[in-house]
Design an enzyme around this catalytic site. Structure first.
Site, PDB file in Angstrom:
ATOM      1  N   ASP A 193     -15.711   2.556   6.251  1.00 45.48           N
ATOM      2  CA  ASP A 193     -14.628   3.477   5.912  1.00 45.48           C
ATOM      3  C   ASP A 193     -15.034   4.405   4.787  1.00 45.48           C
ATOM      4  O   ASP A 193     -14.743   5.607   4.830  1.00 45.48           O
ATOM      5  CB  ASP A 193     -13.371   2.701   5.523  1.00 45.48           C
ATOM      6  CG  ASP A 193     -12.287   3.653   5.026  1.00 45.48           C
ATOM      7  OD1 ASP A 193     -11.841   4.469   5.848  1.00 45.48           O
ATOM      8  OD2 ASP A 193     -11.935   3.611   3.846  1.00 45.48           O
ATOM      9  N   LYS A 224      -9.135  -1.348   4.990  1.00 47.14           N
ATOM     10  CA  LYS A 224      -9.242  -1.777   3.598  1.00 47.14           C
ATOM     11  C   LYS A 224      -8.214  -2.858   3.279  1.00 47.14           C
ATOM     12  O   LYS A 224      -8.506  -3.825   2.593  1.00 47.14           O
ATOM     13  CB  LYS A 224      -9.045  -0.573   2.665  1.00 47.14           C
ATOM     14  CG  LYS A 224     -10.275   0.321   2.599  1.00 47.14           C
ATOM     15  CD  LYS A 224     -10.030   1.556   1.750  1.00 47.14           C
ATOM     16  CE  LYS A 224      -9.102   2.522   2.465  1.00 47.14           C
ATOM     17  NZ  LYS A 224      -9.025   3.855   1.846  1.00 47.14           N
ATOM     18  N   HIS A 240       0.840  -1.193   0.000  1.00 46.51           N
ATOM     19  CA  HIS A 240       0.000   0.000   0.000  1.00 46.51           C
ATOM     20  C   HIS A 240       0.872   1.240   0.000  1.00 46.51           C
ATOM     21  O   HIS A 240       1.830   1.332   0.767  1.00 46.51           O
ATOM     22  CB  HIS A 240      -0.922   0.048   1.216  1.00 46.51           C
ATOM     23  CG  HIS A 240      -1.765   1.294   1.227  1.00 46.51           C
ATOM     24  ND1 HIS A 240      -2.903   1.405   0.495  1.00 46.51           N
ATOM     25  CD2 HIS A 240      -1.593   2.492   1.836  1.00 46.51           C
ATOM     26  CE1 HIS A 240      -3.416   2.619   0.652  1.00 46.51           C
ATOM     27  NE2 HIS A 240      -2.626   3.297   1.462  1.00 46.51           N
ATOM     28  N   SER A 267      -8.336   3.763   8.586  1.00 49.16           N
ATOM     29  CA  SER A 267      -8.952   3.786   7.262  1.00 49.16           C
ATOM     30  C   SER A 267      -8.157   2.902   6.290  1.00 49.16           C
ATOM     31  O   SER A 267      -8.708   2.023   5.627  1.00 49.16           O
ATOM     32  CB  SER A 267      -9.003   5.233   6.755  1.00 49.16           C
ATOM     33  OG  SER A 267      -9.354   5.278   5.397  1.00 49.16           O
ATOM     34  N   ARG A 323     -15.327  12.752   6.588  1.00 47.53           N
ATOM     35  CA  ARG A 323     -14.087  13.382   7.055  1.00 47.53           C
ATOM     36  C   ARG A 323     -13.608  14.437   6.067  1.00 47.53           C
ATOM     37  O   ARG A 323     -13.142  15.503   6.454  1.00 47.53           O
ATOM     38  CB  ARG A 323     -12.992  12.318   7.246  1.00 47.53           C
ATOM     39  CG  ARG A 323     -13.208  11.456   8.488  1.00 47.53           C
ATOM     40  CD  ARG A 323     -12.272  10.247   8.474  1.00 47.53           C
ATOM     41  NE  ARG A 323     -10.882  10.628   8.425  1.00 47.53           N
ATOM     42  CZ  ARG A 323      -9.902   9.857   7.965  1.00 47.53           C
ATOM     43  NH1 ARG A 323     -10.174   8.648   7.510  1.00 47.53           N
ATOM     44  NH2 ARG A 323      -8.659  10.290   7.978  1.00 47.53           N
TER      45      ARG A 323
END
Lengths: 411, 411
Positions: free
Chosen positions: B160, B186, B81, B182, B167
């Site tokens: 999320d 995922k 990620h 968050s 947000r």
């Protein structure tokens, strides 16, 4: 301007400008700024604060979101505000005292919710008493009696109403700038020239400590002064009920007793606050004002004034002949002891939930429900002494709540 | 449980329990907890923080709000990620390298929004490339090619998605526990056994400082480890674009160049991240893994793997024959100087607004739009050197943005 950027600024502890605060309030009232934007900003304000300027801008923005009363054609007027407490029937006595001393008041009040009573409910325990009166008629009544006691108009400080409902459900009530701007926007909208603030602290009040109460009072005085009002404040503690009676008719009756000269803490607070109102209106010292106050009480002028006002607003004068209520249950002391602590909040809640107040604004109240207490903190109590008289719907309800009421005293 | 009390607790800097956090997330997804409750709580979390336990509970609650992929039938899988940057086409190259080394990946990616590009958009610049593929078909492709690159399913970590949208508009994005939970909700929902995090800092990244990037990385490693995953992270700076090209097709082409052995910062970051993935999957050292990585690049195995995967997912192989795009405008240096600062964020924004990315999720992107740069920070530049090639819709658009692009360089 963008609301997200305004929220971000406050979340970074930056100062908001007058324009940003006005943009927020006007957008929120129009609905272009949503509840979720507002609640995020309110939380940022609760946690990061606002300085005196920001608080003044917020107050003004809320003030200007609704109607602002113009009382100039009735001359110099005074208003009094209390942050709310249990067994606090100050207003009903104070208005008559001031009016008797020639100080004019348009007293706008609210209804009870939760553990605090409301002056409007108390006044309605004079059967037939009208609290919804058009402003022109109010002016007539003030010219005739010197004062008039009515329900606060729904179109004053509209933003405050919408914001308060949101604060209540998002844990953003406890914030000095938000509390101060909420109170002062409504008070400034009511149009008086001078305002005396009664700020309470203790376990039965919103402010828990004396220092936080003083801070709140000074912040509100600052706002009022900037708005061109004459301001004063009084701090008193709510670690015990202010008077002896809790419940609408019982409290209204206690106001009559105060005006008849019954001494005690409620008398003390009422006369001090009235003296401050009169001192501001007449430009005299509080000491001089207190002499006037004591005179109108001892000569029954203020009591007669209450009768005149109640009669003028359509209320029955029956209560002046005596309290026509009987307790369903009495609680006596089980042993000797000294009254060490009173859970004032809980006492207020119990009486409220018995039917004297509302859980939600659409509930109806029962004027006859209430509780009489007989002691103040520190008093020595002997086994068998009468502690409480419960005025309930019926004996079963009184019994149901008796243990909880007893538990509010710690010896 | 009551949401108002939960908000109040966090506003008073108290720790929330697992049950309170689960109550919030499940209520918010069901709609029994409103946006304005959520935004007040998010602001309280932004300002008062969350400890590691609370952050783990929040991650898990969001993870469990949606589907969790089960990849156990394809063996040990790795995921990577990146917190996002400009000219960051790492993923497209890295997946092929790992697959070539026998490390399996189901790579779920997103689309570009604002100043950051999205891997899915970049992949679609291979004409015909399919990114919406059913999970069973993904398993087939992974068994065949070792990897598969598809759009992240909308039913992972549903909470999320809903929270992130809130947000974004309430200035509550910048919060380490909220960012970490968050991302990790995922990633955990994607089902891999090991996760390598690429956390960027600098003016073109979300985290502005190296220390905050390290803090975020460690927090996410803690969450992943608690969830039973093998974790590693890499920190790199975003004070300049990672590669030289910005824009979908241009970046995809740069990934092909990297797999063909073109050295530079993008090559360095890609191979370091791939080594970490391989080290975790094979239980070998990063040094050993790096040798494998360099081998599959120098022998063209990884480049061939990209061709296989693109072909398997229906994409055209035309781009492997060369970049068939011509710039509309070139910018040259006006004087000698040293490249001191690059406004990376702004460069990304400009290219995005020219049509390479979206302002809102429903916009379409133009794969051909982009920008080529030719220098890295600290390089000496002579008057007349080529600084940028602009690939715009037309020459007029290129001219319109040319000055703003030039201004992103400080000499």
């Amino acid at each position: 301007m963008e609301i997200t950027k305004i929220i971000d600024k406050k979340s970074k502890k930056q100062k908001l400008s007058k324009e940003e605060i006005e943009y927020f309030i006007s957008g929120y009232v129009k609905g272009t700024i949503t509840d979720y934007h507002a609640s995020a900003l309110l939380m940022a304000i609760k946690l990061n604060g606002m300085n005196k300027d920001e608080t003044f801008y917020l107050t003004n923005a809320m003030l200007n979101s609704g109607k602002v009363l113009d009382l100039s054609n009735i001359g110099f007027t005074v208003d009094k505000h209390s942050t709310g407490g249990v067994s606090d029937t100050t207003t009903i006595a104070l208005v008559q005292i001031c009016a008797s001393c020639g100080v004019k008041m348009l007293k706008l009040s609210g209804r009870g919710l939760g553990f605090t009573g409301g002056t409007i409910d108390k006044l309605e325990s004079f059967e037939g008493f009208k609290t919804e009166i058009a402003i022109d008629k109010c002016f007539e009544l003030i010219n005739k009696n010197g004062a008039c006691m009515v329900s606060a108009s729904k179109d004053l400080a509209i933003a405050d109403k919408k914001l308060y409902a949101l604060r209540d459900t998002t844990a953003t009530v406890e914030s000095l700038p938000l509390i101060a701007s909420s109170i002062m926007s409504k008070k400034l909208a009511s149009g008086a020239d001078a305002i005396v603030l009664d700020v309470k602290y203790g376990n039965g009040a919103f402010m828990k400590t004396k220092s936080s109460a003083i801070k709140l009072a000074k912040l509100m005085v600052d706002i009022g002064t900037k708005a061109g009002k004459k301001m004063d404040y009084y701090i008193d503690n709510m670690n015990e009920p202010l008077g002896y009676n809790i419940g609408n008719k019982l409290e209204t009756y206690e106001a009559i007793e105060i005006l008849s000269g019954k001494k005690g803490k409620l008398y003390e607070v009422t006369t001090r606050l009235a003296s401050k109102c009169i001192a501001l209106a007449k430009n005299i010292s509080e000491k001089e004002a207190l002499l006037e106050v004591e005179k109108v009480i001892s000569e029954n002028t203020a009591l007669e004034k209450l009768k005149d006002i109640v009669a003028s607003q359509g209320g029955s004068l029956e209560l002046f002949d005596g309290l026509n209520l009987k307790p369903n249950y009495k609680i006596f002391a089980e042993k000797d002891g000294k009254l060490k602590k009173i859970n004032v909040n809980k006492l207020g809640e119990i009486v409220g939930s018995m039917g004297a107040s509302r859980q939600k604004l659409t509930d109806t109240v029962n004027y006859d429900i209430g509780l009489k207490t007989f002691h103040k903190l520190g008093e020595k109590i002997k086994k068998g002494d009468l502690l409480f008289e419960i005025y309930a719907k019926n004996r079963a309800q009184a019994l149901k709540f008796s243990q909880a009421i007893r538990d509010c005293y710690t010896f």
